[in-house]
Structure formats: C-alpha cells, structure tokens
Design an enzyme around this catalytic site. Structure first.
Site, PDB file in Angstrom:
ATOM      1  N   CYS A 111       0.828  -1.221   0.000  1.00 45.44           N
ATOM      2  CA  CYS A 111       0.000   0.000   0.000  1.00 45.44           C
ATOM      3  C   CYS A 111       0.859   1.266   0.000  1.00 45.44           C
ATOM      4  O   CYS A 111       0.382   2.344  -0.351  1.00 45.44           O
ATOM      5  CB  CYS A 111      -0.949   0.007   1.188  1.00 45.44           C
ATOM      6  SG  CYS A 111      -1.993  -1.449   1.267  1.00 45.44           S
ATOM      7  N   HIS A 252      -3.464   7.586   2.470  1.00 42.97           N
ATOM      8  CA  HIS A 252      -3.873   6.224   2.108  1.00 42.97           C
ATOM      9  C   HIS A 252      -5.192   5.905   2.809  1.00 42.97           C
ATOM     10  O   HIS A 252      -5.316   6.097   4.029  1.00 42.97           O
ATOM     11  CB  HIS A 252      -2.769   5.250   2.527  1.00 42.97           C
ATOM     12  CG  HIS A 252      -3.141   3.819   2.362  1.00 42.97           C
ATOM     13  ND1 HIS A 252      -3.787   3.350   1.236  1.00 42.97           N
ATOM     14  CD2 HIS A 252      -2.972   2.737   3.186  1.00 42.97           C
ATOM     15  CE1 HIS A 252      -3.993   2.045   1.372  1.00 42.97           C
ATOM     16  NE2 HIS A 252      -3.514   1.656   2.547  1.00 42.97           N
ATOM     17  N   ASN A 282     -10.123   0.018   0.852  1.00 47.79           N
ATOM     18  CA  ASN A 282      -8.668   0.178   0.761  1.00 47.79           C
ATOM     19  C   ASN A 282      -8.194  -0.427  -0.562  1.00 47.79           C
ATOM     20  O   ASN A 282      -8.217  -1.649  -0.725  1.00 47.79           O
ATOM     21  CB  ASN A 282      -8.026  -0.534   1.961  1.00 47.79           C
ATOM     22  CG  ASN A 282      -6.510  -0.496   1.929  1.00 47.79           C
ATOM     23  OD1 ASN A 282      -5.913  -0.140   0.918  1.00 47.79           O
ATOM     24  ND2 ASN A 282      -5.886  -0.871   3.033  1.00 47.79           N
TER      25      ASN A 282
HETATM   26  N1  COA Z   1     -17.427  -7.928  11.372  1.00 53.29           N
HETATM   27  C1  COA Z   1     -17.758  -8.128  12.649  1.00 53.29           C
HETATM   28  N2  COA Z   1     -16.843  -8.367  13.596  1.00 53.29           N
HETATM   29  C2  COA Z   1     -15.544  -8.387  13.222  1.00 53.29           C
HETATM   30  C3  COA Z   1     -15.142  -8.191  11.902  1.00 53.29           C
HETATM   31  C4  COA Z   1     -16.147  -7.948  10.958  1.00 53.29           C
HETATM   32  N3  COA Z   1     -15.879  -7.736   9.658  1.00 53.29           N
HETATM   33  N4  COA Z   1     -13.804  -8.270  11.836  1.00 53.29           N
HETATM   34  C5  COA Z   1     -13.366  -8.505  13.073  1.00 53.29           C
HETATM   35  N5  COA Z   1     -14.424  -8.577  13.913  1.00 53.29           N
HETATM   36  C6  COA Z   1     -14.421  -8.823  15.346  1.00 53.29           C
HETATM   37  C7  COA Z   1     -13.181  -9.505  15.841  1.00 53.29           C
HETATM   38  O1  COA Z   1     -13.274 -10.891  15.645  1.00 53.29           O
HETATM   39  C8  COA Z   1     -13.161  -9.121  17.288  1.00 53.29           C
HETATM   40  O2  COA Z   1     -14.056  -9.959  17.977  1.00 53.29           O
HETATM   41  P1  COA Z   1     -13.691 -10.493  19.459  1.00 53.29           P
HETATM   42  O3  COA Z   1     -13.557  -9.244  20.291  1.00 53.29           O
HETATM   43  O4  COA Z   1     -14.856 -11.326  19.773  1.00 53.29           O
HETATM   44  O5  COA Z   1     -12.411 -11.233  19.292  1.00 53.29           O
HETATM   45  C9  COA Z   1     -13.766  -7.706  17.300  1.00 53.29           C
HETATM   46  O6  COA Z   1     -14.435  -7.572  16.034  1.00 53.29           O
HETATM   47  C10 COA Z   1     -12.752  -6.614  17.458  1.00 53.29           C
HETATM   48  O7  COA Z   1     -11.691  -6.884  16.586  1.00 53.29           O
HETATM   49  P2  COA Z   1     -10.479  -5.914  16.462  1.00 53.29           P
HETATM   50  O8  COA Z   1      -9.514  -6.484  15.471  1.00 53.29           O
HETATM   51  O9  COA Z   1      -9.964  -5.547  17.823  1.00 53.29           O
HETATM   52  O10 COA Z   1     -11.213  -4.637  15.849  1.00 53.29           O
HETATM   53  P3  COA Z   1     -10.581  -3.247  15.495  1.00 53.29           P
HETATM   54  O11 COA Z   1     -11.357  -2.187  16.151  1.00 53.29           O
HETATM   55  O12 COA Z   1      -9.089  -3.238  15.651  1.00 53.29           O
HETATM   56  O13 COA Z   1     -10.877  -3.147  13.937  1.00 53.29           O
HETATM   57  C11 COA Z   1      -9.746  -3.422  11.854  1.00 53.29           C
HETATM   58  C12 COA Z   1     -10.352  -4.114  13.071  1.00 53.29           C
HETATM   59  C13 COA Z   1      -9.156  -4.492  10.936  1.00 53.29           C
HETATM   60  C14 COA Z   1     -10.844  -2.674  11.128  1.00 53.29           C
HETATM   61  C15 COA Z   1      -8.658  -2.427  12.335  1.00 53.29           C
HETATM   62  O14 COA Z   1      -7.797  -3.065  13.233  1.00 53.29           O
HETATM   63  C16 COA Z   1      -7.859  -1.881  11.196  1.00 53.29           C
HETATM   64  O15 COA Z   1      -8.370  -1.184  10.342  1.00 53.29           O
HETATM   65  N6  COA Z   1      -6.532  -2.144  11.174  1.00 53.29           N
HETATM   66  C17 COA Z   1      -5.685  -1.693  10.121  1.00 53.29           C
HETATM   67  C18 COA Z   1      -5.828  -2.579   8.928  1.00 53.29           C
HETATM   68  C19 COA Z   1      -5.253  -1.994   7.693  1.00 53.29           C
HETATM   69  O16 COA Z   1      -5.248  -0.808   7.523  1.00 53.29           O
HETATM   70  N7  COA Z   1      -4.763  -2.841   6.812  1.00 53.29           N
HETATM   71  C20 COA Z   1      -4.227  -2.452   5.566  1.00 53.29           C
HETATM   72  C21 COA Z   1      -2.916  -1.822   5.717  1.00 53.29           C
HETATM   73  S1  COA Z   1      -2.408  -1.068   4.259  1.00 53.29           S
END
Ligand code: COA
Length: 325
Positions: A111, A252, A282
């Site tokens: 990315c 980004h 993304n």
């Molecule tokens: N729908 C519903 N629940 C979901 C889910 C979805 N699509 N994806 C994950 N969950 C759940 C998880 O399983 C977790 O459940 P649990 O508490 O029972 O274990 C809960 O939601 C919280 O997960 P968590 O990973 O802590 O959520 P978050 O607030 O960190 O959000 C992302 C997750 C992926 C959206 C966030 O971490 C993020 O955007 N990270 C950066 C990713 C990124 O930018 N990647 C590309 C880089 S270029």
C-alpha cells in the site's frame, strides 16, 4: 531539476460490493464495518486486470496533462497484485497505451508503493535521466483476499490511479518540495501473503491459505497511527514548512479512524483530510492517486496549494511527499 505533477487519472471497476453484500458472505454487519472502518462499498474487478486498470488510469492522466503516450519517458507501476509475474505490469501498460519510448518497470511496496514509485520517478527526473513519467498505483486485491475471513475481506477494493509528472521550467513554483520514506521489515509478519511456493521457503508444502492475505489488524493499526505522523513531519521538515502551511492531506484510505487519529496527532482539522474510503475501501497502492485524481477533478486541489500525500502498507513500508500544486 524540479518535478511537478501535471495530470491525474483514475479508474474503479464497475462492479460494486456493498456492506450488505458482505453480510451475506461472512458473519459481519454494515454497522460494524461502517463504525470500525468508515467503508460502505468497494469496487471489484471482474474482467479488469492490474495492467488494464493501470492503462486506463494512465490514459486519463495523459489526457489531463495534455501529453502523449509516445513522448512518455518512464512508466512505474506500483502493485502487489499483478496478474503476471513476467512481463511486469508497467511493460504491459506500455504496450496497451503505446508508450514505445518509455522505460517501464514495477515496484512492490504494497500500500506504500505509490509513494515509493513517485519518489523513484522524482529521482530519475531530478537527476536528468528522463524528463517525465507516468507513476501508477494499480491493484486487483480481490484476487488475494480470503473471502471467508471477515477481519480482512471487508477492507479491500480494486482500482487504479496515475499521475503524470514532469520536470519543472525555470522559475516555476509548483513541484515536489519534500519527501520521506522508510521500511520496517522487522514488522513484516503484521501483513503478508506468501503468494507462491518459492524455493527455500520454510514450509515444504504450500496450502491455499498461503496464497491469501493474512493480517493482524490491530498491529497494523497501531503501526500506522504511530509511524505516519512521524513520516509526514519528516517530509514537512525537509520541505521547510509546518502542518499549518498544508492545504490538503491526501492519505492512504485504509481506515477512517486511522486518518482521524493521524489528523489529531498532527493537531490539524479533519476537514483538511478529504476521504473517499466510503466508496472505495482500501485499494492499496491505488488509493492515494485515486483520491488525488478525484480531488483534482473536483477542483478541491488548486494551483499553488500545498498538498501532502502519505501512506503505509505491508512490509511494513511508509512514505510521505509534499507537493506545491
Ligand atoms: N465484522 C464483525 N466483527 C468483526 C469483523 C467484521 N468484519 N472483523 C473482526 N471482527 C471482530 C473480531 O473478531 C473481534 O471480535 P472479538 O472481540 O470477539 O475477538 C472484534 O471484532 C474486534 O476486533 P479488532 O480487530 O480488535 O477490531 P478493530 O477495532 O481493531 O478493527 C480493523 C479491526 C481491521 C478494522 C482495524 O484493526 C484496522 O483497520 N486495522 C488496520 C488494517 C489496515 O489498515 N490494513 C491495511 C494496511 S495497508
């Protein structure tokens, strides 16, 4: 030699995948996706490839700059999802747009790739090796997404964006005035896709999951909100200006909350951080040039304004660039 952005172009594939569609595919909800990411829909390539999307974005960037493919001297495509290993996507773009006189090659910094490609083009032009370049970010991420993994499949979309850059003329004020970039291979496990069974890999057998993206979302999140503001500050320092001098930040589009956190750390009003994440998801290396093109065409970016481009990605990689439009 100065280097200025003369034109922009972008394309999103026709097919739209909404949060409601994803509700039918994995255990998720529209509300969860909107609240945690800011995304409502993303575009998915059906027939399009990295090369065809990149070529379409390049044609639009050439048109916007009023330049011809024949006179283009360099094409750099940033991608991590090219459909063919050989030849590289940039050489296929060269053929598709008829840029017979260009040097063409790809860069993979995930990315963060568009900023790495822009930096490379900047150095080619600044050193006098060539006079202009098409710099492209193009991805068909839907090919490497695990559509059964709700923690990744809701995040990504396909698309391509391009800019046409050129050496500035004497006395011109427009151009790239600051850059910063870095890599953190030590954090490579945060976001990876093995892709193929290469000789020397630690696992003797590759299984289908190895061909898909794996991510520790919270680690990537923490990396981004810490590293991107540092990188932007370094780029601003190298340009000799401060956050208060910047008109628009084109970041980004990975997560609305990441962008809001970066704005807060930089003590800058969120209004200076336009987003299209709601519609695009993304799109990896394509996200910055797609948003840049949309803002440019909408008149949100005007001549003389100071624009910061910044992003991060698997690697981990990160970069920032300060441009006087
Ligand atoms: N729908 C519903 N629940 C979901 C889910 C979805 N699509 N994806 C994950 N969950 C759940 C998880 O399983 C977790 O459940 P649990 O508490 O029972 O274990 C809960 O939601 C919280 O997960 P968590 O990973 O802590 O959520 P978050 O607030 O960190 O959000 C992302 C997750 C992926 C959206 C966030 O971490 C993020 O955007 N990270 C950066 C990713 C990124 O930018 N990647 C590309 C880089 S270029």
């Amino acid at each position: 030699m100065g280097v200025a952005i003369r034109g922009t172009g972008s394309i999103l594939p026709e097919k739209i995948l909404t949060n409601q569609d994803l509700e039918q595919m994995v255990d998720t909800t529209d509300e969860w996706i909107r609240q945690r990411t800011g995304m409502k829909e993303r575009h998915i390539a059906e027939k399009d490839t990295v090369a065809s999307l990149a070529a379409a974005a390049c044609k639009r960037a050439l048109e916007s700059a009023g330049k011809s493919a024949e006179d283009t001297e360099l094409i750099i495509v940033a991608t991590c999802t090219t459909e063919m290993l050989l030849p590289c996507a940039a050489c296929r773009v060269q053929k598709l747009i008829g840029a017979a006189n260009a040097i063409a090659f790809d860069i993979n910094a995930a990315c963060g790739g568009f900023l790495f490609a822009l930096n490379t083009a900047h150095h080619y032009i600044a050193s006098g090796a060539c006079r202009n370049a098409l710099v492209v970010g193009a991805e068909v991420l839907s090919e490497i997404i695990d559509w059964t993994d709700r923690s990744t499949c809701v995040l990504f979309g396909d698309g391509a964006g391009a800019v046409y850059v050129e050496e500035t003329i004497s006395g011109e004020r427009s151009g790239i005035i600051g850059m910063s970039q870095g890599s953190s291979g030590m954090n490579g496990q945060m976001l990876y896709c093995r892709g193929r069974n290469v000789k020397g890999a630690t696992e003797p057998e590759i299984n289908s999951s190895d061909l898909l993206v794996h991510m520790s979302g919270s680690d990537v999140y923490r990396f981004a909100v810490r590293q991107v503001p540092i990188c932007i500050t370094k780029a601003l320092d190298s340009a000799g200006i401060g956050t208060e001098d910047v008109d628009v930040y084109v970041l980004h589009q990975a997560n609305r909350r990441i962008i809001e956190s970066i704005a807060k750390t930089l003590k800058t009003d969120i209004d200076k951080f336009p987003m299209n994440i709601e519609r695009t998801g993304n799109t990896s290396s394509a996200s910055i040039p797609i948003l840049l093109d949309e803002l440019h065409r909408a008149g949100r970016i005007q001549k003389g304004q100071r624009v910061v481009l910044s992003g991060f990605g698997a690697g981990m990689t990160y970069g920032a660039c300060v441009v006087v439009w």
